[in-house]
Motif scaffolding. Structure first.
Motif, PDB file in Angstrom:
ATOM      1  N   LYS A  52       0.831  -1.206   0.000  1.00 37.92           N
ATOM      2  CA  LYS A  52       0.000   0.000   0.000  1.00 37.92           C
ATOM      3  C   LYS A  52       0.868   1.259   0.000  1.00 37.92           C
ATOM      4  CE  LYS A  52      -4.073  -1.722   0.006  1.00 37.92           C
ATOM      5  NZ  LYS A  52      -4.968  -1.540  -1.111  1.00 37.92           N
ATOM      6  N   ASN A  53       1.965   1.251   0.763  1.00 38.39           N
ATOM      7  CA  ASN A  53       2.860   2.408   0.779  1.00 38.39           C
ATOM      8  C   ASN A  53       3.500   2.624  -0.587  1.00 38.39           C
ATOM      9  OD1 ASN A  53       2.317   3.070   3.421  1.00 38.39           O
ATOM     10  ND2 ASN A  53       4.058   1.943   4.241  1.00 38.39           N
ATOM     11  N   ALA A  54       3.837   1.551  -1.278  1.00 36.21           N
ATOM     12  CA  ALA A  54       4.403   1.671  -2.623  1.00 36.21           C
ATOM     13  C   ALA A  54       3.376   2.243  -3.591  1.00 36.21           C
ATOM     14  CB  ALA A  54       4.904   0.317  -3.108  1.00 36.21           C
ATOM     15  N   GLU A  55       2.135   1.787  -3.476  1.00 38.99           N
ATOM     16  CA  GLU A  55       1.066   2.304  -4.347  1.00 38.99           C
ATOM     17  C   GLU A  55       0.832   3.794  -4.087  1.00 38.99           C
ATOM     18  OE1 GLU A  55      -2.371  -0.119  -3.621  1.00 38.99           O
ATOM     19  OE2 GLU A  55      -1.509  -1.857  -4.636  1.00 38.99           O
ATOM     20  N   LEU A  56       0.801   4.187  -2.820  1.00 35.73           N
ATOM     21  CA  LEU A  56       0.616   5.594  -2.475  1.00 35.73           C
ATOM     22  C   LEU A  56       1.785   6.429  -2.977  1.00 35.73           C
ATOM     23  CD1 LEU A  56      -1.037   7.777  -1.080  1.00 35.73           C
ATOM     24  CD2 LEU A  56       0.118   7.193   1.043  1.00 35.73           C
ATOM     25  N   GLY A  57       2.986   5.894  -2.867  1.00 38.71           N
ATOM     26  CA  GLY A  57       4.165   6.597  -3.379  1.00 38.71           C
ATOM     27  C   GLY A  57       4.076   6.830  -4.879  1.00 38.71           C
ATOM     28  N   GLU A  58       3.612   5.824  -5.612  1.00 41.74           N
ATOM     29  CA  GLU A  58       3.442   5.967  -7.069  1.00 41.74           C
ATOM     30  C   GLU A  58       2.410   7.044  -7.383  1.00 41.74           C
ATOM     31  OE1 GLU A  58       4.770   4.606  -9.993  1.00 41.74           O
ATOM     32  OE2 GLU A  58       6.353   4.063  -8.601  1.00 41.74           O
ATOM     33  N   LEU A  59       1.315   7.050  -6.640  1.00 38.51           N
ATOM     34  CA  LEU A  59       0.278   8.065  -6.867  1.00 38.51           C
ATOM     35  C   LEU A  59       0.815   9.464  -6.565  1.00 38.51           C
ATOM     36  CD1 LEU A  59      -2.836   6.247  -5.371  1.00 38.51           C
ATOM     37  CD2 LEU A  59      -2.389   6.722  -7.779  1.00 38.51           C
ATOM     38  N   GLU A  60       1.584   9.589  -5.490  1.00 39.76           N
ATOM     39  CA  GLU A  60       2.147  10.888  -5.136  1.00 39.76           C
ATOM     40  C   GLU A  60       3.136  11.374  -6.185  1.00 39.76           C
ATOM     41  OE1 GLU A  60       3.642  10.169  -1.196  1.00 39.76           O
ATOM     42  OE2 GLU A  60       1.743  10.753  -0.274  1.00 39.76           O
ATOM     43  N   LYS A  61       3.912  10.452  -6.777  1.00 39.31           N
ATOM     44  CA  LYS A  61       4.848  10.830  -7.842  1.00 39.31           C
ATOM     45  C   LYS A  61       4.107  11.338  -9.076  1.00 39.31           C
ATOM     46  CE  LYS A  61       8.458   7.473  -6.734  1.00 39.31           C
ATOM     47  NZ  LYS A  61       9.110   6.239  -7.194  1.00 39.31           N
ATOM     48  N   ASN A  62       2.851  10.916  -9.214  1.00 42.70           N
ATOM     49  CA  ASN A  62       2.079  11.286 -10.396  1.00 42.70           C
ATOM     50  C   ASN A  62       1.037  12.355 -10.112  1.00 42.70           C
ATOM     51  OD1 ASN A  62       2.953   9.499 -12.704  1.00 42.70           O
ATOM     52  ND2 ASN A  62       2.762   8.041 -11.033  1.00 42.70           N
ATOM     53  N   GLY A  63       1.252  13.133  -9.044  1.00 43.88           N
ATOM     54  CA  GLY A  63       0.438  14.322  -8.834  1.00 43.88           C
ATOM     55  C   GLY A  63      -0.598  14.257  -7.731  1.00 43.88           C
ATOM     56  N   TYR A  64      -0.776  13.144  -7.074  1.00 43.94           N
ATOM     57  CA  TYR A  64      -1.773  13.063  -6.004  1.00 43.94           C
ATOM     58  C   TYR A  64      -1.149  13.516  -4.691  1.00 43.94           C
ATOM     59  CZ  TYR A  64      -5.059  11.162  -2.615  1.00 43.94           C
ATOM     60  OH  TYR A  64      -5.940  11.011  -1.582  1.00 43.94           O
ATOM     61  N   VAL A  84      -0.478   6.403 -13.564  1.00 44.34           N
ATOM     62  CA  VAL A  84       0.228   5.190 -13.133  1.00 44.34           C
ATOM     63  C   VAL A  84      -0.116   4.031 -14.061  1.00 44.34           C
ATOM     64  CG1 VAL A  84       0.391   3.458 -11.302  1.00 44.34           C
ATOM     65  CG2 VAL A  84       0.442   5.887 -10.730  1.00 44.34           C
ATOM     66  N   ASN A  85      -1.393   3.868 -14.358  1.00 42.61           N
ATOM     67  CA  ASN A  85      -1.820   2.773 -15.248  1.00 42.61           C
ATOM     68  C   ASN A  85      -1.231   2.924 -16.639  1.00 42.61           C
ATOM     69  OD1 ASN A  85      -3.300   1.662 -13.160  1.00 42.61           O
ATOM     70  ND2 ASN A  85      -5.235   2.561 -13.820  1.00 42.61           N
ATOM     71  N   ALA A  86      -1.150   4.166 -17.148  1.00 41.21           N
ATOM     72  CA  ALA A  86      -0.570   4.400 -18.476  1.00 41.21           C
ATOM     73  C   ALA A  86       0.917   4.049 -18.489  1.00 41.21           C
ATOM     74  CB  ALA A  86      -0.783   5.853 -18.885  1.00 41.21           C
ATOM     75  N   LYS A  87       1.634   4.387 -17.405  1.00 41.96           N
ATOM     76  CA  LYS A  87       3.061   4.056 -17.333  1.00 41.96           C
ATOM     77  C   LYS A  87       3.273   2.552 -17.297  1.00 41.96           C
ATOM     78  CE  LYS A  87       4.819   8.236 -15.135  1.00 41.96           C
ATOM     79  NZ  LYS A  87       5.457   8.793 -13.933  1.00 41.96           N
TER      80      LYS A  87
END
Length: 98
Positions: A52-64, A84-87
């Motif tokens: 979950k922390n990795a998923e949140l980190g990915e979202l934060e890198k992409n503007g969330y 994230v899904n597009a990447k």
């Protein structure tokens, strides 16, 4: 036909042969088998938290920004998830909507 003296010797010989042919288990495999249910659940929770922390980190890198302005909350999260899904799919990131 086997007499009574040789029967126990045959059983012993077969037992020894069976023990010799068994593969030795490494020490780390023995430790993993000795885990208690509490240790297993703790490891599962730790793994889930890391995911979950990795998923949140990915979202934060992409503007969330979970701590930021909440007026556009669902749209901001959806835009970050789309990026994230597009990447992951190897496509160019979609343009974010205001």
């Amino acid at each position: 036909m086997l007499n009574l003296r040789t029967a126990p010797l045959v059983v012993i010989a077969l037992s020894v042969a069976a023990l010799v042919t068994l593969p030795a288990t490494p020490a780390h495999a023995q430790d993993a088998g000795a885990s208690t249910p509490k240790q297993v659940k703790k490891a599962q929770r730790k793994e889930a938290r890391a995911k979950k922390n990795a998923e949140l980190g990915e979202l934060e890198k992409n503007g969330y920004n979970p701590g930021g302005e909440q007026n556009d909350y669902p749209q901001n999260l959806q835009n970050a998830q789309a990026k994230v899904n597009a990447k992951k799919a190897g496509q160019p990131a979609p343009a974010s909507t205001p």
